[in-house]
Design a protein around this motif. Structure first.
Motif, PDB file in Angstrom:
ATOM      1  N   GLY A  80     -46.273  10.882 116.360  1.00  0.00           N
ATOM      2  CA  GLY A  80     -45.367  12.022 116.306  1.00  0.00           C
ATOM      3  C   GLY A  80     -43.942  11.674 116.675  1.00  0.00           C
ATOM      4  O   GLY A  80     -43.594  10.524 116.960  1.00  0.00           O
ATOM      5  N   ILE A  81     -43.100  12.696 116.699  1.00  0.00           N
ATOM      6  CA  ILE A  81     -41.690  12.504 117.029  1.00  0.00           C
ATOM      7  C   ILE A  81     -41.521  12.026 118.469  1.00  0.00           C
ATOM      8  O   ILE A  81     -40.616  11.248 118.766  1.00  0.00           O
ATOM      9  CB  ILE A  81     -40.870  13.786 116.750  1.00  0.00           C
ATOM     10  N   GLY A  82     -42.400  12.457 119.365  1.00  0.00           N
ATOM     11  CA  GLY A  82     -42.326  12.009 120.754  1.00  0.00           C
ATOM     12  C   GLY A  82     -42.475  10.500 120.864  1.00  0.00           C
ATOM     13  O   GLY A  82     -41.738   9.840 121.596  1.00  0.00           O
ATOM     14  N   GLU A  83     -43.435   9.948 120.150  1.00  0.00           N
ATOM     15  CA  GLU A  83     -43.612   8.499 120.149  1.00  0.00           C
ATOM     16  C   GLU A  83     -42.414   7.784 119.536  1.00  0.00           C
ATOM     17  O   GLU A  83     -41.990   6.735 120.014  1.00  0.00           O
ATOM     18  CB  GLU A  83     -44.880   8.106 119.404  1.00  0.00           C
ATOM     19  N   SER A  84     -41.855   8.362 118.475  1.00  0.00           N
ATOM     20  CA  SER A  84     -40.672   7.767 117.831  1.00  0.00           C
ATOM     21  C   SER A  84     -39.498   7.725 118.794  1.00  0.00           C
ATOM     22  O   SER A  84     -38.790   6.715 118.888  1.00  0.00           O
ATOM     23  CB  SER A  84     -40.282   8.554 116.582  1.00  0.00           C
ATOM     24  N   ILE A  85     -39.293   8.814 119.522  1.00  0.00           N
ATOM     25  CA  ILE A  85     -38.188   8.867 120.484  1.00  0.00           C
ATOM     26  C   ILE A  85     -38.446   7.911 121.642  1.00  0.00           C
ATOM     27  O   ILE A  85     -37.547   7.188 122.073  1.00  0.00           O
ATOM     28  CB  ILE A  85     -37.946  10.316 120.945  1.00  0.00           C
ATOM     29  N   LEU A  86     -39.678   7.862 122.139  1.00  0.00           N
ATOM     30  CA  LEU A  86     -40.042   6.935 123.204  1.00  0.00           C
ATOM     31  C   LEU A  86     -39.753   5.488 122.782  1.00  0.00           C
ATOM     32  O   LEU A  86     -39.124   4.730 123.524  1.00  0.00           O
ATOM     33  CB  LEU A  86     -41.518   7.102 123.559  1.00  0.00           C
ATOM     34  N   SER A  90     -36.708   3.028 124.306  1.00  0.00           N
ATOM     35  CA  SER A  90     -37.103   1.753 124.882  1.00  0.00           C
ATOM     36  C   SER A  90     -36.358   0.598 124.213  1.00  0.00           C
ATOM     37  O   SER A  90     -35.816  -0.279 124.893  1.00  0.00           O
ATOM     38  CB  SER A  90     -38.614   1.569 124.735  1.00  0.00           C
ATOM     39  N   SER A  91     -36.305   0.595 122.898  1.00  0.00           N
ATOM     40  CA  SER A  91     -35.636  -0.510 122.198  1.00  0.00           C
ATOM     41  C   SER A  91     -34.127  -0.499 122.405  1.00  0.00           C
ATOM     42  O   SER A  91     -33.479  -1.538 122.352  1.00  0.00           O
ATOM     43  CB  SER A  91     -35.972  -0.507 120.702  1.00  0.00           C
ATOM     44  N   ASP A  92     -33.553   0.673 122.676  1.00  0.00           N
ATOM     45  CA  ASP A  92     -32.116   0.783 122.965  1.00  0.00           C
ATOM     46  C   ASP A  92     -31.820   0.585 124.449  1.00  0.00           C
ATOM     47  O   ASP A  92     -30.687   0.755 124.890  1.00  0.00           O
ATOM     48  CB  ASP A  92     -31.575   2.141 122.511  1.00  0.00           C
TER      49      ASP A  92
END
Length: 136
Positions: A80-86, A90-92
């Motif tokens: 979901g979008i939550g995982e995408s934002i997480l 993290s990568s940023d």
């Protein structure tokens, strides 16, 4: 037209936390924010209209140095979008802790929308309770 997809600040009472929502779950997040404010926990609530692409630059500008970000969605947690934002935070290398709040049990019984949100833990009271437990 591009402005239609930028995050809308629904409420901004402080930076104890930030809720990011999309779609109709926004109403439950408004309730959660109000319940938390009554308990002296002051945060902000962003609603994003467009999730592809997710407007990360704008989100980063708005949340600033907020340490706890909660992404509330009516979808399934996995993918979901939550995982995408997480993943992106993290990568940023953003210092914010991102906690997705979504459906974890894919078998939600038939019922009214209110009943289903309660069963999934996505009603305003449940969202506020989850946020309080993470902030404690």
């Amino acid at each position: 037209k591009e402005d239609l997809f930028l995050p809308s600040v629904i409420s901004n009472y402080g930076n104890d936390y930030c809720i990011i929502s999309t779609g109709s779950i926004c109403n439950e997040c408004i309730k959660a924010t109000s319940l938390l404010k009554e308990k002296g926990i002051n945060g902000m609530h962003l609603n994003i209209a467009g999730i592809n692409p997710i407007p990360f630059d704008e989100i980063y500008k708005i949340i600033g140095d907020t340490k706890n970000v909660f992404v509330v969605e009516e979808g399934i947690l996995s993918g979901g979008i939550g995982e995408s934002i997480l993943d992106r935070f993290s990568s940023d290398n953003k210092p914010s802790k991102v906690t997705p709040i979504a459906v974890t049990n894919v078998m939600i019984r038939a019922g009214s929308v209110k009943e289903q949100l309660c069963e999934a833990g996505l009603d305003g009271e449940s969202v506020a309770s989850k946020i309080m437990s993470v902030l404690a």
